[in-house]
Each structure stands twice: as structure tokens, then as C-alpha cells.
Design an enzyme around this catalytic site. Structure first.
Site, PDB file in Angstrom:
ATOM      1  N   SER A 143       0.876  -1.181   0.000  1.00  7.82           N
ATOM      2  CA  SER A 143       0.000   0.000   0.000  1.00  7.82           C
ATOM      3  C   SER A 143       0.904   1.218   0.000  1.00  7.82           C
ATOM      4  O   SER A 143       2.072   1.130   0.411  1.00  7.82           O
ATOM      5  CB  SER A 143      -0.850  -0.007   1.277  1.00  7.82           C
ATOM      6  OG  SER A 143      -1.526   1.222   1.443  1.00  7.82           O
ATOM      7  N   TYR A 156      -2.310  -1.482  10.485  1.00 10.94           N
ATOM      8  CA  TYR A 156      -2.285  -1.598   9.019  1.00 10.94           C
ATOM      9  C   TYR A 156      -0.958  -1.069   8.477  1.00 10.94           C
ATOM     10  O   TYR A 156      -0.308  -1.704   7.645  1.00 10.94           O
ATOM     11  CB  TYR A 156      -3.470  -0.830   8.430  1.00 10.94           C
ATOM     12  CG  TYR A 156      -3.644  -1.011   6.938  1.00 10.94           C
ATOM     13  CD1 TYR A 156      -4.157  -2.207   6.420  1.00 10.94           C
ATOM     14  CD2 TYR A 156      -3.304  -0.012   6.038  1.00 10.94           C
ATOM     15  CE1 TYR A 156      -4.324  -2.376   5.042  1.00 10.94           C
ATOM     16  CE2 TYR A 156      -3.471  -0.174   4.668  1.00 10.94           C
ATOM     17  CZ  TYR A 156      -3.986  -1.364   4.176  1.00 10.94           C
ATOM     18  OH  TYR A 156      -4.142  -1.528   2.817  1.00 10.94           O
ATOM     19  N   LYS A 160       1.868  -3.157   6.302  1.00 14.04           N
ATOM     20  CA  LYS A 160       2.198  -2.807   4.920  1.00 14.04           C
ATOM     21  C   LYS A 160       3.668  -2.397   4.795  1.00 14.04           C
ATOM     22  O   LYS A 160       4.294  -2.670   3.766  1.00 14.04           O
ATOM     23  CB  LYS A 160       1.249  -1.729   4.401  1.00 14.04           C
ATOM     24  CG  LYS A 160      -0.199  -2.236   4.273  1.00 14.04           C
ATOM     25  CD  LYS A 160      -0.295  -3.462   3.353  1.00 14.04           C
ATOM     26  CE  LYS A 160      -1.703  -3.948   3.123  1.00 14.04           C
ATOM     27  NZ  LYS A 160      -1.784  -5.086   2.196  1.00 14.04           N
TER      28      LYS A 160
HETATM   29  N1  LIG Z   1      -8.637  -0.339  -1.493  1.00 14.11           N
HETATM   30  C1  LIG Z   1      -7.622   0.443  -1.158  1.00 14.11           C
HETATM   31  O1  LIG Z   1      -7.783   1.678  -1.051  1.00 14.11           O
HETATM   32  C2  LIG Z   1      -6.265  -0.161  -0.935  1.00 14.11           C
HETATM   33  C3  LIG Z   1      -5.172   0.730  -0.808  1.00 14.11           C
HETATM   34  C4  LIG Z   1      -3.910   0.192  -0.591  1.00 14.11           C
HETATM   35  C5  LIG Z   1      -3.731  -1.175  -0.512  1.00 14.11           C
HETATM   36  N2  LIG Z   1      -4.820  -2.024  -0.628  1.00 14.11           N
HETATM   37  C6  LIG Z   1      -4.564  -3.468  -0.529  1.00 14.11           C
HETATM   38  O2  LIG Z   1      -5.096  -4.116  -1.670  1.00 14.11           O
HETATM   39  C7  LIG Z   1      -5.325  -5.500  -1.356  1.00 14.11           C
HETATM   40  C8  LIG Z   1      -6.690  -5.917  -1.897  1.00 14.11           C
HETATM   41  O3  LIG Z   1      -7.683  -5.246  -1.132  1.00 14.11           O
HETATM   42  P1  LIG Z   1      -8.971  -4.556  -1.820  1.00 14.11           P
HETATM   43  O4  LIG Z   1      -8.811  -3.096  -1.637  1.00 14.11           O
HETATM   44  O5  LIG Z   1      -9.203  -5.127  -3.138  1.00 14.11           O
HETATM   45  O6  LIG Z   1     -10.097  -5.002  -0.756  1.00 14.11           O
HETATM   46  P2  LIG Z   1     -11.343  -6.008  -0.887  1.00 14.11           P
HETATM   47  O7  LIG Z   1     -11.868  -6.142   0.493  1.00 14.11           O
HETATM   48  O8  LIG Z   1     -12.265  -5.524  -1.949  1.00 14.11           O
HETATM   49  O9  LIG Z   1     -10.655  -7.354  -1.358  1.00 14.11           O
HETATM   50  C9  LIG Z   1      -9.818  -8.097  -0.485  1.00 14.11           C
HETATM   51  C10 LIG Z   1     -10.086  -9.581  -0.683  1.00 14.11           C
HETATM   52  O10 LIG Z   1      -9.235 -10.314   0.233  1.00 14.11           O
HETATM   53  C11 LIG Z   1     -10.010 -11.380   0.759  1.00 14.11           C
HETATM   54  N3  LIG Z   1      -9.454 -11.873   2.040  1.00 14.11           N
HETATM   55  C12 LIG Z   1      -9.562 -11.316   3.267  1.00 14.11           C
HETATM   56  N4  LIG Z   1      -8.980 -12.113   4.189  1.00 14.11           N
HETATM   57  C13 LIG Z   1      -8.500 -13.193   3.523  1.00 14.11           C
HETATM   58  C14 LIG Z   1      -7.803 -14.363   3.918  1.00 14.11           C
HETATM   59  N5  LIG Z   1      -7.482 -14.596   5.197  1.00 14.11           N
HETATM   60  N6  LIG Z   1      -7.458 -15.253   2.965  1.00 14.11           N
HETATM   61  C15 LIG Z   1      -7.796 -15.058   1.664  1.00 14.11           C
HETATM   62  N7  LIG Z   1      -8.485 -13.981   1.227  1.00 14.11           N
HETATM   63  C16 LIG Z   1      -8.813 -13.053   2.147  1.00 14.11           C
HETATM   64  C17 LIG Z   1     -11.400 -10.794   0.910  1.00 14.11           C
HETATM   65  O11 LIG Z   1     -12.397 -11.810   1.016  1.00 14.11           O
HETATM   66  C18 LIG Z   1     -11.525  -9.965  -0.361  1.00 14.11           C
HETATM   67  O12 LIG Z   1     -12.103 -10.721  -1.404  1.00 14.11           O
HETATM   68  C19 LIG Z   1      -5.166  -5.610   0.155  1.00 14.11           C
HETATM   69  O13 LIG Z   1      -3.900  -6.169   0.447  1.00 14.11           O
HETATM   70  C20 LIG Z   1      -5.238  -4.169   0.619  1.00 14.11           C
HETATM   71  O14 LIG Z   1      -4.574  -3.971   1.843  1.00 14.11           O
HETATM   72  C21 LIG Z   1      -6.073  -1.537  -0.837  1.00 14.11           C
END
Ligand SMILES: NC(=O)c1ccc[n+]([C@@H]2O[C@H](COP(=O)([O-])OP(=O)(O)OC[C@H]3O[C@@H](n4cnc5c(N)ncnc54)[C@H](O)[C@@H]3O)[C@@H](O)[C@H]2O)c1
Length: 284
Positions: A143, A156, A160
Site C-alpha cells: 500500500s 495496518y 504494509k
Molecule cells: N482499497 C484500497 O484503497 C487499498 C489501498 C492500498 C492497498 N490495498 C490493498 O489491496 C489489497 C486488496 O484489497 P482490496 O482493496 O481489493 O479489498 P477487498 O476487500 O475488496 O478485497 C480483499 C479480498 O481479500 C479477501 N481476504 C480477506 N482475508 C483473507 C484471507 N485470510 N485469505 C484469503 N483472502 C482473504 C477478501 O475476502 C476480499 O475478497 C489488500 O492487500 C489491501 O490492503 C487496498
């Protein structure tokens, strides 16, 4: 990696958001895609959606925090598709709150998924990729919070930063071993996904779920509002990741105010001054 046709990609957290977009883009590039996620209903829905578009997918329910489940993911991938060329350690969860108030269970949950999930992916899949000998690539989703800092998101932020540091060390380990495996660390800015509702998949056995504080509510509510109002579409991140795999580029960063916050942090370190609160204009 230039040629994606008929290669195999494994994507964790593929049932939603960035993981789902990665799966879509890999499939469009001609790859067979293994979808892994802990949320089984959503996983099956995404698999059916991609199948209806004529793409070959394999959905494997997986909790990335459990090493045995990640081993099962690898075993089934090899049994059914014969190889793994790209691995995206993308599953991740979020919670907010003050560092000293957050319950132990919050720490466990985020470290188990965000850090151990990536470590399990690396420990299980890198030896397989090395054994194959062919070109391979790993994308770890961190992130921009893994390169910056701010209040009310200590756990968090810690996880990260760990993913960034671990990925950098992995890059050096692979390079100094002469391995034919590229690494990228994907550092998204605000993305319009369900990350603010990560609790939907919180394990029942990690109590402390009822913990509430103004800082926690503020962090989660701000993320929910900002991700849906100002967040970029997840396909933007998928396109960036694909380009980084093609170019064998390690850092995959957003190019907005977050990047400037990152530069401010690096300047804080260079000058050994105290951390600046450099909140990007996007989240003000
Ligand atoms: N959305 C943002 O603004 C953002 C910003 C920076 C980083 N991220 C990172 O992006 C990645 C994807 O997140 P997203 O934003 O698509 O969120 P999201 O919640 O839409 O998708 C995350 C997915 O991970 C799955 N998940 C959760 N726990 C799990 C586990 N123990 N085993 C397997 N799957 C699991 C969830 O079921 C979900 O389908 C994450 O690592 C998040 O930290 C997101």
C-alpha cells in the site's frame, strides 16, 4: 515477462476489488487464472463471471493466513494446471484505532492475513517456481501506507511497511541467487473496493471484535467514504501491475499526493528529523 498466453496466474483475494481486477486482466491476457479467497460465495461468483466470458479459471477457497491452505492452493494448481508462472499475494484486511488501545486480536488478524499471508505465498510458491526454472513473477500487494505514515492506522501501517521491506529483501535474495523470478511490490493509493468492510471476513475465533473507539470509527469511516468517492477503479491497479510484470519493475507506486508524502518521509529519514504528518490532499 512478455508473453502471458497460456501461462498460469494465482491471485489471492481474487473475490473482490484489486484481486478481482487482476484476475480479469490476466484472463484477458490469455492466462489461466487460479482464484483464491476466503469468502467462498463471492469467489464462486467471480469464477462464474469469468467463466461466462469464456475464460479458464480455477476457484480454490483459501485462507492465506493458514500455511496448510496455501500449500493446498499450490498442490491443486499444479495438479490441475501443471505450473505457476505468476503469483499475486494480494489478500489483505484493514482496521483502524490507536496503537495502544487496539486489542491483541486486531494485531493478530492483520498480521496473520497481511504479513503471514504474503510469507506463506513466498515460502510455498518460490521453491516451486525455482524448480520449474522458467521465468516467473511475484506481485506482493502492500500500500502507499507501506511507504508513508499517519495516525489511527498503526496496525495496518505496520503490516504494509513489513510487506514492502520483505519484498525488497526477497528481491535481493532472488537476484543474488540468480533466480529467474521477478518481484513487484504493488502500492495502491485509495481504490474503490470493499477494504473498509474487511471485517466481513474476520475469523470468529479472534474475539475483540466488539472493540470500538472514535479513532477506529474515524479511520474506517473515512476509508469507506474516501475509497468510494475518490478511489480509483481497481482495474487501474491491475493495469499497473501487468505493466510492471512486463517491464520487470519492482516499485509499483501511485503518482499522486501519496508519492509526495512518501518523498517527505524519505526526506525525514535523510535529515533524521521527526516524522512529518504529510497527509496527501486526496484524503484531507
Ligand atoms: N482499497 C484500497 O484503497 C487499498 C489501498 C492500498 C492497498 N490495498 C490493498 O489491496 C489489497 C486488496 O484489497 P482490496 O482493496 O481489493 O479489498 P477487498 O476487500 O475488496 O478485497 C480483499 C479480498 O481479500 C479477501 N481476504 C480477506 N482475508 C483473507 C484471507 N485470510 N485469505 C484469503 N483472502 C482473504 C477478501 O475476502 C476480499 O475478497 C489488500 O492487500 C489491501 O490492503 C487496498
Amino acid at each position: 515477462m512478455q508473453d502471458f498466453k497460456d501461462k498460469v496466474a494465482v491471485v489471492t483475494g481474487a473475490a473482490s476489488g484489486i484481486g478481482r481486477a487482476l484476475a480479469q486482466r490476466f484472463a484477458e491476457a490469455g492466462m489461466k487464472v487460479v482464484l483464491a479467497d476466503v469468502e467462498v460465495g463471492a469467489l464462486e461468483a467471480v469464477s462464474a463471471e469469468l467463466g461466462a466470458q469464456g475464460f479458464e479459471t480455477l476457484a480454490i477457497p483459501t485462507d492465506v493466513s493458514r500455511e496448510a491452505e496455501v500449500r493446498n492452493l499450490a498442490d491443486r494448481t499444479l495438479d490441475e494446471l501443471g505450473a505457476v508462472d505468476i503469483l499475486c499475494n494480494n489478500a489483505g484486511v484493514f482496521t483502524g484505532g490507536l496503537a495502544w488501545q487496539s486489542p491483541h486480536q486486531d494485531y493478530e488478524w492483520l498480521i496473520d492475513v497481511n504479513v503471514w499471508g504474503v510469507v506463506h505465498g513466498v515460502r510455498v510458491f518460490v521453491p516451486i517456481m525455482l524448480g520449474q526454472g522458467s521465468e516467473a513473477h511475484i506481485v506482493n500487494t502492500a500500500s502507499m501506507a507501506g511507504l508513508t505514515n499517519g495516525p489511527f492506522t498503526a496496525i495496518y501501517t505496520m503490516t504494509k511497511h513489513a510487506v514492502v521491506g520483505y519484498s525488497e529483501a526477497l528481491y535481493h535474495d532472488l537476484t543474488s541467487s540468480g533466480a529467474n523470478i521477478g518481484v513487484s511490490v504493488l502500492c495502491p493509493e485509495l481504490v474503490d473496493t470493499r477494504i473498509a468492510d474487511a471485517r466481513r471476513n474476520r475469523p470468529q475465533d479472534l474475539a475483540g471484535f466488539d472493540f470500538s473507539s472514535p479513532e477506529r470509527e474515524l479511520a474506517e469511516e473515512s476509508l469507506r467514504t474516501l475509497a468510494s468517492s475518490k478511489g480509483v477503479d481497481p482495474t487501474v491497479l491491475a493495469d499497473r501491475a501487468l505493466e510492471a510484470i512486463r517491464d520487470n519493475r519492482f516499485y509499483v507506486l501511485s503518482d499522486d499526493g501519496w508519492r509526495r508524502s512518501c518523498e517527505t518521509r524519505l526526506e525525514d529519514i535523510r535529515l533524521a528529523r521527526n516524522p512529518t504528518l504529510a497527509i496527501p490532499s486526496e484524503v484531507e
